[in-house]
Motif scaffolding. Structure first.
Motif, PDB file in Angstrom:
ATOM      1  N   LEU A   1       0.832  -1.206   0.000  1.00  0.00           N
ATOM      2  CA  LEU A   1       0.000   0.000   0.000  1.00  0.00           C
ATOM      3  C   LEU A   1       0.866   1.256   0.000  1.00  0.00           C
ATOM      4  CD1 LEU A   1      -2.713  -1.018   2.627  1.00  0.00           C
ATOM      5  CD2 LEU A   1      -3.095  -0.660   0.183  1.00  0.00           C
ATOM      6  N   VAL A   2       2.137   1.098   0.397  1.00  0.00           N
ATOM      7  CA  VAL A   2       3.049   2.230   0.549  1.00  0.00           C
ATOM      8  C   VAL A   2       4.139   2.249  -0.529  1.00  0.00           C
ATOM      9  CG1 VAL A   2       4.763   3.281   2.093  1.00  0.00           C
ATOM     10  CG2 VAL A   2       2.653   2.308   3.036  1.00  0.00           C
ATOM     11  N   VAL A   3       4.708   1.073  -0.835  1.00  0.00           N
ATOM     12  CA  VAL A   3       5.882   0.999  -1.702  1.00  0.00           C
ATOM     13  C   VAL A   3       5.647   1.575  -3.102  1.00  0.00           C
ATOM     14  CG1 VAL A   3       7.389  -0.635  -2.932  1.00  0.00           C
ATOM     15  CG2 VAL A   3       7.031  -0.867  -0.471  1.00  0.00           C
TER      16      VAL A   3
ATOM     17  N   GLU B   1       7.233   6.116  -6.909  1.00  0.00           N
ATOM     18  CA  GLU B   1       6.915   7.272  -7.750  1.00  0.00           C
ATOM     19  C   GLU B   1       7.360   8.581  -7.114  1.00  0.00           C
ATOM     20  OE1 GLU B   1       3.314   6.482 -10.837  1.00  0.00           O
ATOM     21  OE2 GLU B   1       2.784   7.360  -8.909  1.00  0.00           O
ATOM     22  N   GLN B   2       7.002   8.781  -5.852  1.00  0.00           N
ATOM     23  CA  GLN B   2       7.210  10.073  -5.221  1.00  0.00           C
ATOM     24  C   GLN B   2       8.637  10.268  -4.688  1.00  0.00           C
ATOM     25  OE1 GLN B   2       4.799  12.280  -5.492  1.00  0.00           O
ATOM     26  NE2 GLN B   2       3.503  10.724  -6.462  1.00  0.00           N
ATOM     27  N   LEU B   3       9.212   9.226  -4.090  1.00  0.00           N
ATOM     28  CA  LEU B   3      10.534   9.358  -3.484  1.00  0.00           C
ATOM     29  C   LEU B   3      11.659   8.969  -4.431  1.00  0.00           C
ATOM     30  CD1 LEU B   3       9.829   7.883   0.074  1.00  0.00           C
ATOM     31  CD2 LEU B   3       9.866  10.288  -0.611  1.00  0.00           C
TER      32      LEU B   3
ATOM     33  N   ALA C   1      13.324   6.701   3.937  1.00  0.00           N
ATOM     34  CA  ALA C   1      13.975   6.709   2.624  1.00  0.00           C
ATOM     35  C   ALA C   1      13.766   8.031   1.895  1.00  0.00           C
ATOM     36  CB  ALA C   1      13.436   5.558   1.777  1.00  0.00           C
ATOM     37  N   GLU C   2      14.815   8.450   1.207  1.00  0.00           N
ATOM     38  CA  GLU C   2      14.761   9.650   0.382  1.00  0.00           C
ATOM     39  C   GLU C   2      15.611   9.410  -0.861  1.00  0.00           C
ATOM     40  OE1 GLU C   2      16.069  13.000   2.590  1.00  0.00           O
ATOM     41  OE2 GLU C   2      14.410  12.951   4.040  1.00  0.00           O
ATOM     42  N   GLY C   3      14.985   9.107  -1.963  1.00  0.00           N
ATOM     43  CA  GLY C   3      15.731   8.900  -3.192  1.00  0.00           C
ATOM     44  C   GLY C   3      15.730   7.461  -3.647  1.00  0.00           C
ATOM     45  N   LEU C   4      16.148   7.265  -4.892  1.00  0.00           N
ATOM     46  CA  LEU C   4      16.091   5.965  -5.558  1.00  0.00           C
ATOM     47  C   LEU C   4      16.900   4.905  -4.843  1.00  0.00           C
ATOM     48  CD1 LEU C   4      15.354   4.124  -7.946  1.00  0.00           C
ATOM     49  CD2 LEU C   4      17.278   5.125  -9.202  1.00  0.00           C
ATOM     50  N   TRP C   5      18.151   5.202  -4.500  1.00  0.00           N
ATOM     51  CA  TRP C   5      19.019   4.169  -3.963  1.00  0.00           C
ATOM     52  C   TRP C   5      18.593   3.708  -2.583  1.00  0.00           C
ATOM     53  CZ3 TRP C   5      21.885   1.108  -6.617  1.00  0.00           C
ATOM     54  CH2 TRP C   5      22.382   1.520  -7.852  1.00  0.00           C
ATOM     55  N   SER C   6      18.118   4.616  -1.752  1.00  0.00           N
ATOM     56  CA  SER C   6      17.675   4.200  -0.421  1.00  0.00           C
ATOM     57  C   SER C   6      16.443   3.305  -0.517  1.00  0.00           C
ATOM     58  CB  SER C   6      17.391   5.418   0.456  1.00  0.00           C
ATOM     59  OG  SER C   6      16.404   6.252  -0.130  1.00  0.00           O
ATOM     60  N   VAL C   7      15.520   3.624  -1.424  1.00  0.00           N
ATOM     61  CA  VAL C   7      14.344   2.770  -1.621  1.00  0.00           C
ATOM     62  C   VAL C   7      14.767   1.413  -2.161  1.00  0.00           C
ATOM     63  CG1 VAL C   7      12.189   2.487  -2.885  1.00  0.00           C
ATOM     64  CG2 VAL C   7      12.786   4.728  -1.953  1.00  0.00           C
ATOM     65  N   PHE C   8      15.691   1.410  -3.121  1.00  0.00           N
ATOM     66  CA  PHE C   8      16.165   0.153  -3.709  1.00  0.00           C
ATOM     67  C   PHE C   8      16.808  -0.746  -2.652  1.00  0.00           C
ATOM     68  CE2 PHE C   8      19.817  -2.205  -5.427  1.00  0.00           C
ATOM     69  CZ  PHE C   8      19.164  -3.066  -6.292  1.00  0.00           C
ATOM     70  N   VAL C   9      17.679  -0.178  -1.830  1.00  0.00           N
ATOM     71  CA  VAL C   9      18.372  -0.968  -0.801  1.00  0.00           C
ATOM     72  C   VAL C   9      17.373  -1.543   0.201  1.00  0.00           C
ATOM     73  CG1 VAL C   9      19.983  -0.854   1.146  1.00  0.00           C
ATOM     74  CG2 VAL C   9      20.568   0.236  -1.030  1.00  0.00           C
ATOM     75  N   MET C  10      16.442  -0.729   0.660  1.00  0.00           N
ATOM     76  CA  MET C  10      15.477  -1.208   1.646  1.00  0.00           C
ATOM     77  C   MET C  10      14.535  -2.251   1.045  1.00  0.00           C
ATOM     78  SD  MET C  10      16.230   0.038   4.524  1.00  0.00           S
ATOM     79  CE  MET C  10      17.952  -0.054   3.999  1.00  0.00           C
ATOM     80  N   LEU C  11      14.185  -2.089  -0.220  1.00  0.00           N
ATOM     81  CA  LEU C  11      13.338  -3.077  -0.888  1.00  0.00           C
ATOM     82  C   LEU C  11      14.073  -4.407  -1.021  1.00  0.00           C
ATOM     83  CD1 LEU C  11      10.456  -2.997  -2.032  1.00  0.00           C
ATOM     84  CD2 LEU C  11      11.434  -2.466  -4.279  1.00  0.00           C
ATOM     85  N   THR C  12      15.373  -4.344  -1.317  1.00  0.00           N
ATOM     86  CA  THR C  12      16.177  -5.568  -1.414  1.00  0.00           C
ATOM     87  C   THR C  12      16.266  -6.274  -0.069  1.00  0.00           C
ATOM     88  OG1 THR C  12      17.488  -4.579  -3.200  1.00  0.00           O
ATOM     89  CG2 THR C  12      18.428  -6.492  -2.076  1.00  0.00           C
ATOM     90  N   VAL C  13      16.514  -5.510   0.988  1.00  0.00           N
ATOM     91  CA  VAL C  13      16.572  -6.090   2.338  1.00  0.00           C
ATOM     92  C   VAL C  13      15.224  -6.726   2.691  1.00  0.00           C
ATOM     93  CG1 VAL C  13      16.835  -5.551   4.792  1.00  0.00           C
ATOM     94  CG2 VAL C  13      18.365  -4.505   3.118  1.00  0.00           C
ATOM     95  N   PHE C  14      14.142  -6.059   2.327  1.00  0.00           N
ATOM     96  CA  PHE C  14      12.805  -6.600   2.596  1.00  0.00           C
ATOM     97  C   PHE C  14      12.614  -7.936   1.889  1.00  0.00           C
ATOM     98  CE2 PHE C  14       8.345  -7.216   1.546  1.00  0.00           C
ATOM     99  CZ  PHE C  14       7.718  -7.009   2.765  1.00  0.00           C
ATOM    100  N   PHE C  15      13.000  -8.017   0.617  1.00  0.00           N
ATOM    101  CA  PHE C  15      12.809  -9.248  -0.143  1.00  0.00           C
ATOM    102  C   PHE C  15      13.666 -10.387   0.395  1.00  0.00           C
ATOM    103  CE2 PHE C  15      11.334  -6.658  -4.024  1.00  0.00           C
ATOM    104  CZ  PHE C  15      10.008  -6.898  -3.721  1.00  0.00           C
ATOM    105  N   ILE C  16      14.855 -10.080   0.901  1.00  0.00           N
ATOM    106  CA  ILE C  16      15.679 -11.141   1.508  1.00  0.00           C
ATOM    107  C   ILE C  16      14.938 -11.748   2.692  1.00  0.00           C
ATOM    108  CG2 ILE C  16      17.813 -11.663   2.743  1.00  0.00           C
ATOM    109  CD1 ILE C  16      19.171  -9.445   1.125  1.00  0.00           C
TER     110      ILE C  16
END
Length: 398
Positions: free
Chosen positions: A229-231, A236-238, A295-310
């Motif tokens: 619901l958030v990601v 898009e926004q962050l 998170a603020e920006g593409l890379w922080s979202v990407f890293v946190m999403l990767t950690v979540f998927f692990i």
């Protein structure tokens, strides 16, 4: 496995993949595309996302029981037909309420128990654990494929295109059942007899180890649905990623996450650190949720999403096998039925409650709620045994 068993497991795995694709594809999409429908609110979007989990939870055990009485294939075909009808209703919907009705119908085609029972009917006792594992692997494959395929299809034809594809997959699944899946000579009378014993349900519900795992799968799928619901909006926004390109970020995150999952599995199975790895998986979810909230920006979202998927994919892959290893003799079917019900109820609550919190308080509070669930889950798991009890009926561990 014999040739017949390989055919059975392969065709049922393909069927499972078709169905789970249809369910998972909307996960990264509804929060974005449903907002374009008249009267859309975060609460209604959350309900649309989670409602299929409620109908799944309510009907999973009754339809499994019905498959014992009239046969597996009729129940599976009927369930796929209901799933297809629900997909069509959602595809032609001009309001969010009609999408909710369609999603509820999708969930009403609750065939998981019947499919797994058919796997058991068509395989020998010696091959059954391997067969169940192979079918289970398709869930992870379907999840990864859906996160990539869903945004691509939606980018070409919007949310209706995704539901039309889902309906087509359901019809294809019916064809698989009719033409590829063998018809068992018997439906396994001992499963019916075991399921009919009234004490099994009570024993399974009172088992503390099983209760920990049931709470775990509830929390895991609550968090999964609530996060989606958030990601999508965060991407898009962050992160500044157009919705038509979300699949690229999901694909990259899932691919990198494999590097983290593999060593966790090796340590758990070969190093005897099952509990520690489960606790690590929960910690990874907690870290990812906290990171997404800041998170603020593409890379922080990407890293946190990767950690979540692990964390998520490790726990999703290992929790069901822990149920089958922890359960008392002759109680696998009952325990896995309760486990599946908790899983789907977590999906419903993650959507319905998550949408309400998002509307009333905002994404930070929703992520905080998910983190709270992680903390509760973590501390209860710290009391779990590090090694699981041997199964007394002599069956292989899954």
């Amino acid at each position: 496995m014999t040739a017949s068993e390989r055919r059975s497991v392969g065709s049922l795995s393909l069927l499972y993949c078709f169905r789970m694709l249809g369910l998972f594809m909307v996960l990264p999409l509804l929060a974005l595309y449903a907002a374009d429908y008249p009267g859309a609110t975060p609460s209604l979007i959350g309900l649309a996302m989670g409602i299929y989990g409620l109908t799944q939870a309510l009907l999973q055990i009754p339809l499994g029981w019905l498959s014992d009485r009239i046969g597996r294939k009729p129940v599976i075909i009927a369930g796929l037909a209901v799933f297809a009808i629900g997909s069509v209703v959602a595809a032609i919907a001009d309001s969010l309420w009609l999408i909710i009705i369609g999603r509820a119908l999708q969930g009403a085609g609750a065939i998981t128990a019947a499919v797994m029972a058919l796997v058991a009917d068509l395989t020998s006792e010696e091959q059954r654990t391997k067969a169940m594992a192979l079918v289970g692997i398709t869930i992870g494959v379907s999840f990864a494929l859906a996160l990539v395929l869903g945004p691509v299809v939606a980018g070409a034809g919007g949310l209706p295109a995704v539901f039309w594809l889902t309906a087509a997959l359901a019809v294809g699944g019916m064809g698989i059942v009719i033409f590829l899946v063998p018809t068992p000579q018997t439906t396994g009378a001992h499963y019916t007899e075991v399921g009919a014993q009234p004490d099994l349900l009570g024993r399974a519900l009172k088992d503390v180890n099983l209760a920990r795992l049931n709470l775990g799968v509830f929390c895991l799928h609550f968090i999964l649905v609530a996060c989606f619901l958030v990601v999508p909006d965060a991407l898009e926004q962050l992160a500044g990623v157009d919705r038509s390109n979300h699949w690229k970020l999901y694909l990259s995150s899932l691919a990198v996450s494999i590097l983290g999952i593999a060593p966790m599995m090796r340590i758990a199975e070969r190093g005897g650190r099952l509990r520690e790895m489960c606790l690590l998986g929960i910690i990874l979810l907690l870290v990812a949720l906290g990171g997404l909230s800041m998170a603020e920006g593409l890379w922080s979202v990407f890293v946190m999403l990767t950690v979540f998927f692990i964390g998520f994919n490790y726990l999703e892959a290992t929790l069901p096998s822990q149920v089958s290893k922890s359960v008392f003799a002759d109680g696998k079917g009952t325990a896995l039925g309760i486990y599946a019900t908790c899983q789907f109820f977590g999906i419903f609550c993650g959507g319905a409650i998550g949408g309400w919190v998002l509307e009333k308080a905002g994404p930070q509070y929703l992520l905080a709620l998910c983190m709270t669930l992680c903390v509760i889950w973590f501390f209860w798991m710290t009391r779990a045994p590090n090694t699981l009890p041997e199964i007394k009926d002599g069956s292989q561990m899954s």
